[in-house]
Design a protein around this motif. Sequence first.
Motif, PDB file in Angstrom:
ATOM      1  N   GLU A 245     -23.438  30.020 -12.537  1.00  0.00           N
ATOM      2  CA  GLU A 245     -24.034  30.023 -11.198  1.00  0.00           C
ATOM      3  C   GLU A 245     -22.986  30.120 -10.098  1.00  0.00           C
ATOM      4  O   GLU A 245     -23.278  30.581  -8.997  1.00  0.00           O
ATOM      5  CB  GLU A 245     -24.892  28.768 -10.991  1.00  0.00           C
ATOM      6  N   ILE A 246     -21.777  29.667 -10.400  1.00  0.00           N
ATOM      7  CA  ILE A 246     -20.710  29.766  -9.392  1.00  0.00           C
ATOM      8  C   ILE A 246     -20.344  31.239  -9.217  1.00  0.00           C
ATOM      9  O   ILE A 246     -20.179  31.728  -8.094  1.00  0.00           O
ATOM     10  CB  ILE A 246     -19.488  28.920  -9.809  1.00  0.00           C
ATOM     11  N   GLY A 247     -20.245  31.948 -10.343  1.00  0.00           N
ATOM     12  CA  GLY A 247     -20.016  33.392 -10.285  1.00  0.00           C
ATOM     13  C   GLY A 247     -21.161  34.092  -9.572  1.00  0.00           C
ATOM     14  O   GLY A 247     -20.949  35.001  -8.775  1.00  0.00           O
ATOM     15  N   VAL A 248     -22.371  33.643  -9.848  1.00  0.00           N
ATOM     16  CA  VAL A 248     -23.571  34.248  -9.252  1.00  0.00           C
ATOM     17  C   VAL A 248     -23.484  34.248  -7.731  1.00  0.00           C
ATOM     18  O   VAL A 248     -23.581  35.280  -7.080  1.00  0.00           O
ATOM     19  CB  VAL A 248     -24.849  33.492  -9.708  1.00  0.00           C
ATOM     20  N   ILE A 249     -23.280  33.071  -7.164  1.00  0.00           N
ATOM     21  CA  ILE A 249     -23.377  33.014  -5.695  1.00  0.00           C
ATOM     22  C   ILE A 249     -22.156  33.632  -5.031  1.00  0.00           C
ATOM     23  O   ILE A 249     -22.266  34.266  -3.985  1.00  0.00           O
ATOM     24  CB  ILE A 249     -23.665  31.588  -5.177  1.00  0.00           C
ATOM     25  N   LEU A 273     -24.271  23.650  -8.809  1.00  0.00           N
ATOM     26  CA  LEU A 273     -23.034  24.416  -8.977  1.00  0.00           C
ATOM     27  C   LEU A 273     -22.796  25.372  -7.808  1.00  0.00           C
ATOM     28  O   LEU A 273     -21.678  25.762  -7.536  1.00  0.00           O
ATOM     29  CB  LEU A 273     -23.086  25.214 -10.282  1.00  0.00           C
ATOM     30  N   MET A 274     -23.827  25.753  -7.138  1.00  0.00           N
ATOM     31  CA  MET A 274     -23.696  26.734  -6.046  1.00  0.00           C
ATOM     32  C   MET A 274     -23.333  26.106  -4.707  1.00  0.00           C
ATOM     33  O   MET A 274     -23.067  26.829  -3.748  1.00  0.00           O
ATOM     34  CB  MET A 274     -25.018  27.475  -5.860  1.00  0.00           C
ATOM     35  N   THR A 275     -23.347  24.776  -4.629  1.00  0.00           N
ATOM     36  CA  THR A 275     -23.293  24.179  -3.285  1.00  0.00           C
ATOM     37  C   THR A 275     -21.970  24.414  -2.564  1.00  0.00           C
ATOM     38  O   THR A 275     -21.952  24.472  -1.344  1.00  0.00           O
ATOM     39  CB  THR A 275     -23.599  22.669  -3.318  1.00  0.00           C
ATOM     40  N   GLU A 276     -20.859  24.542  -3.287  1.00  0.00           N
ATOM     41  CA  GLU A 276     -19.593  24.801  -2.581  1.00  0.00           C
ATOM     42  C   GLU A 276     -19.682  26.147  -1.853  1.00  0.00           C
ATOM     43  O   GLU A 276     -19.273  26.284  -0.702  1.00  0.00           O
ATOM     44  CB  GLU A 276     -18.410  24.802  -3.549  1.00  0.00           C
ATOM     45  N   ALA A 277     -20.266  27.122  -2.547  1.00  0.00           N
ATOM     46  CA  ALA A 277     -20.384  28.449  -1.947  1.00  0.00           C
ATOM     47  C   ALA A 277     -21.487  28.501  -0.884  1.00  0.00           C
ATOM     48  O   ALA A 277     -21.490  29.383  -0.029  1.00  0.00           O
ATOM     49  CB  ALA A 277     -20.634  29.495  -3.024  1.00  0.00           C
ATOM     50  N   GLY A 318     -24.166  21.095   0.704  1.00  0.00           N
ATOM     51  CA  GLY A 318     -23.146  21.836   1.457  1.00  0.00           C
ATOM     52  C   GLY A 318     -22.270  20.865   2.233  1.00  0.00           C
ATOM     53  O   GLY A 318     -22.790  20.063   3.016  1.00  0.00           O
ATOM     54  N   HIS A 319     -20.959  20.948   2.014  1.00  0.00           N
ATOM     55  CA  HIS A 319     -20.058  20.038   2.722  1.00  0.00           C
ATOM     56  C   HIS A 319     -19.726  20.578   4.110  1.00  0.00           C
ATOM     57  O   HIS A 319     -19.759  21.782   4.337  1.00  0.00           O
ATOM     58  CB  HIS A 319     -18.794  19.786   1.899  1.00  0.00           C
ATOM     59  N   GLY A 320     -19.409  19.668   4.991  1.00  0.00           N
ATOM     60  CA  GLY A 320     -19.132  20.037   6.378  1.00  0.00           C
ATOM     61  C   GLY A 320     -20.392  19.939   7.215  1.00  0.00           C
ATOM     62  O   GLY A 320     -21.453  19.568   6.723  1.00  0.00           O
ATOM     63  N   ASP A 321     -20.269  20.255   8.499  1.00  0.00           N
ATOM     64  CA  ASP A 321     -21.421  20.197   9.407  1.00  0.00           C
ATOM     65  C   ASP A 321     -22.226  21.478   9.255  1.00  0.00           C
ATOM     66  O   ASP A 321     -21.816  22.540   9.701  1.00  0.00           O
ATOM     67  CB  ASP A 321     -20.950  20.031  10.858  1.00  0.00           C
ATOM     68  N   ILE A 322     -23.369  21.324   8.627  1.00  0.00           N
ATOM     69  CA  ILE A 322     -24.139  22.496   8.203  1.00  0.00           C
ATOM     70  C   ILE A 322     -25.588  22.372   8.591  1.00  0.00           C
ATOM     71  O   ILE A 322     -26.185  21.304   8.487  1.00  0.00           O
ATOM     72  CB  ILE A 322     -24.025  22.612   6.657  1.00  0.00           C
ATOM     73  N   LEU A 323     -26.144  23.472   9.017  1.00  0.00           N
ATOM     74  CA  LEU A 323     -27.597  23.569   9.085  1.00  0.00           C
ATOM     75  C   LEU A 323     -27.962  24.861   8.359  1.00  0.00           C
ATOM     76  O   LEU A 323     -27.265  25.861   8.467  1.00  0.00           O
ATOM     77  CB  LEU A 323     -28.084  23.634  10.538  1.00  0.00           C
TER      78      LEU A 323
ATOM     79  N   GLY B  64     -11.890  33.738   0.215  1.00  0.00           N
ATOM     80  CA  GLY B  64     -12.970  32.942  -0.373  1.00  0.00           C
ATOM     81  C   GLY B  64     -12.601  31.513  -0.682  1.00  0.00           C
ATOM     82  O   GLY B  64     -11.768  30.905  -0.008  1.00  0.00           O
ATOM     83  N   LEU B  65     -13.209  30.994  -1.731  1.00  0.00           N
ATOM     84  CA  LEU B  65     -12.967  29.622  -2.170  1.00  0.00           C
ATOM     85  C   LEU B  65     -11.925  29.622  -3.290  1.00  0.00           C
ATOM     86  O   LEU B  65     -11.670  30.652  -3.914  1.00  0.00           O
ATOM     87  CB  LEU B  65     -14.259  29.008  -2.708  1.00  0.00           C
TER      88      LEU B  65
END
Lengths: 571, 258
Positions: A245-249, A273-277, A318-323, B64-65
Motif C-alpha cells: 500500500e505504501i507503493g500504491v499511494i 500504511l498510506m498515512t505518511e503519504a 496524517g501527521h502535521g496540521d492537516i485538513l 518525496g518521502l
Amino acid sequence: MVNDYSILIGGEAGQGSRRAGLIIGKLFSELGYRIFIYDDYQSLIRGGHNFSQIRASNQEVLSSRRKIDFLLALDKNTFNQHQKDLDKNGIVIYDDEKVSFSTRFTKDRKMRFVGLPLKTIVQQAGGAPIMENIALVAGFAKVIGVGWPVLARILKKEFKKWPDLNLKVAETGFKGAPKLVRLRKGTNRKSLTLLTGNQAVCLGAVKAGLIFYFAYPMTPATGILHYFAKKEKEFGVKTIQMENEIGVINAALGAAYAGARTMVGTSGGGFALMTEALSLAVQSEIPMLIVESQRTGPATGVPTYTAQGDLSFVLSAGHGDILKFVIAPGDARQAYFWAGKSLNLAWQCQTPVVLLIDKQVSESTFDFDFGVLNKIKIEKPLIWDRKGEYQRYQNTKNGISPLAFPGDKRAVVKATSYEHDEFGLGVEDEKNVALMQNKRLRKFELMKRQTECLPAVEVYGKKNSSKAVIVWGSTVGPAREAAVQMGFKVIQPVIIQPWPEKQIRRALKGVKRTVLVEASATGQLADVLDRYSIKIDPHTKNPGVGVDRKVLKYDGRPFLPEEIKEKLDSI
Amino acid sequence: MKIDTNCQNTWCPGCGNFGILQSLKQAVDVLNKKGIGRENIVLTAGIGCHAKIVDYLNLNSFYGLHGRGIAVAQGIKLGNPKLKVIALAGDGDAYNEGISHLIHAAKRNIDLTILIHNNRTFALTAGQFTATSPRGFKGASSPEGNIESSFNPLKLMLVSGASFIARAYAAKSDHLRDLIVRAVEHQGFSFIDILQPCVSFFNNYQFYNQKIYEAEEKNLESEKAALQKIEEWEYEDGEAAKIPLGLFYQVRKPVYGG
C-alpha cells in the motif's frame, strides 16, 4: 409482510450461493421489485458457511430484515443456522440428497418443506456439480409461481459460459418443483441495474474522469480492483497492482503529479500504511482520492465482516496540521455520486479526499438507477495560464495555486514533501515556513466553505421531530427504515471532514433528544459532535455532550432495522 | 532558464554529491543535444543528503518521502510515458527504508533510471550504519562497530530483473556522465550504484581511489559474466579485491507498460 420478501440462500464456500443470490435478485428486479442483497462470507475459499440474503420490496430497501420468508439450503448447516429466523409461514427449499427432516419434524411446523434432489437433477441434465445452485434457484422460481419464460430470459442473459447447459439444469430443476404460492407483481416500473457499492464507486470515479487506479488487494475494497481490471478497456482506467500500500499511494501521487486523475483503494490496515503519504499529498498539494472500506478491526480483525470503527483514525490520519475531505456515502447511489464528487474535489482543492465506506456498502448489492449518472461530470481544476514564471505553490488569496504538469516547455514543476517556497524549493526560515502554512490554512478555509455548498448532510423522516437519530455510512439504511416509522428525524452527515457545522445545526433545529447509531464499539461520531459542542438537550446533566444515547453494534454484522427499532423503543 | 537554482548548497565541502551533481547536469546537456528536452526530464528523490540535489536544479522534480521516491517515479512514468524519469535515491532510502519498491520496479523492468548515491551511511541523521555499511563500521548507533555484513546491491538487482546494471564513482565525473546518458537511453529499468564518499561520516576517498578500476565491457548479456564482476567486491572494507566500475549487464526484455 406483503410485497416485502426476504430470501436467504446459503451453502459452503464454493457451492455458488452468492451467484445464486444475485440471480434471485435479478429475478425479483425483473418482477418489479426493489432489491437489496447482503452477502455474508468467511475468510476462506472452501467449506465454512456462506449466505446471501435478498430483500425484495415495493419500496427502496437498503438493508436486510431479520425474518426470512424463503430459506434455500444447499447444505444442512444453512438450515440449522437460519431456521430460527424463518417466518412461521415460510418455505424451506433444500437439497434432499444432503439434508433430511423427519416427518414428525416437518409435521409439527406450519412452514412448508420442499426437497429437491439437486445432484440427480444436475446429473440428468449433464451439468457440473457447481450447477446445483442453478437447479435450486429454478426450483425456487417455480415455487413462487414465476413462469419458465421469465426465468429462462434472465438465465440466458446471465450465463455467457455454457448457456445451454445451465438452462437445461434449470429447466430440470424447475419441472421437478411444485408451485406453492403466487407472488404479486412488484410496482417498480423503472429499469434498475443491480450493482455493488464497490462498482458504484468505480462508475462515479470513471464519470469524473479517472485515469488510474492503484491498489494492493484487501477485503472489502478488492472488488474495486477486480471490477476495474475486468473493465479496463471499457472504462479506459489503467489498473495497477503494486507491491504494497505504501507503493500504491506513492506511485499514485506520482501519476497525479504527471497530470492523471488517480484513485487508490484499501481497508483500514492498508490505509494505516498510506498515512505518511497522505500527509505528503497535503504538503505537496497533489490531488488524491483514497477509498477506505472498513472491516471489523482492530488489526486483521474479522476480514470479511463490516464495521464503522475506523472513523476516528481516518479523521485524524496524517501527521502535521492537516485538513482533508472525509466523505462517507451509505449506499450505492451515494457511493456513485460521492466518488465522482470526491475526485472533482480532490482536483479542485489539490488535496487528498478519503471516501470512507465499509464492507456493507462495498459488497452489498443495490439496485441502481442509471438516471443519476449525469449528476457527475468532470469539473475542471485551476490550470496555469502559461504567463510569466510558473510557481507550483504560488501564494494565492484562496490558497489554490494553478496546476501545471511536467512536459510543459514553459514550466518547471516542482513538488515536494519539504516545506517550500512558492517555486517549490525547500525552506527552513521562519518567514517562508509560516507563509506556506498560512497558504494551506486559507485553502482549508476554502474547503470548509465548499463543504457548506454541497449536500453534506442528508435529513430524512419527520422534519419537525424533537427526536433525532444521527447516523452515518451504511448504518443509515436500516436506521432510516426503523426511525422513520417511529417518528424520528434522521440526520446523516455525509461529509464528516470538514465538519458541515452550519448544515448540522440547521438539521438539529428543534431537536431535543439525539441518538447515535453506529456499527462500532465506542460510538466514534459522538467524539466529533462533542468537539463541536453541539448542545442538544439543555436539560441533560451533560450539556455540550453530543449525543444522549448511543446504539452500537460491533459483532461484525450490519444493523437490521428491527434491532434499531427495539433499541429506539426503549428510549 | 539556467540549470542551477538560487538555492544555497548545504552539502559539506568535499562531499561526493558535488561530483554526482556535475555529472547529472552534463548528462542532461548531452540528452538535450540528443533531442530530449529539459521539460521532458523529471527527477525524483527520497530523503537524505542526496535529495537536496533536486533543489539545486531547475528541472521538474518530485521530492518525496524517505524510501518512496522509486514508487513515485513509477507513477510519473505511467502517468506520462513520454517523460524520462530519473530516480535519485540514497542507500538508506533504496536499500533500507524502501527496498521493496526498488526490487519490484526492477522486477517490472519499468523504464526508469535509478541513481543511488551510495555513501554507505545515513549521513543526514549523523552517521548510522545502512545496508551497505561494512561490518565493523563505527557510527553513532554502532560505536563498537556494525555487527551486520553489508549486502551487495548489484547482486540484488541482477536477481530482481534489472536490465541495465552499472557501478560508478562520484569522483569520476565523466565516466558517471556517460553512464547516466546510456542509462536514460536504455529501454527498461537501469540502475547505477554510485560510490559516494561522505567526508563527515565515512570518508573513503582514499580507499576508493586505490581500489577502483574501469572494467572492460564485454559479454553484457551474460548473467554469469555480470555476476563475476559484481562479486569481485562485496562492499566490505577488508577485501583485497579491486572494485570494478562500469556497465556490467545490459539486456533487452519486455518493458512494463511499454
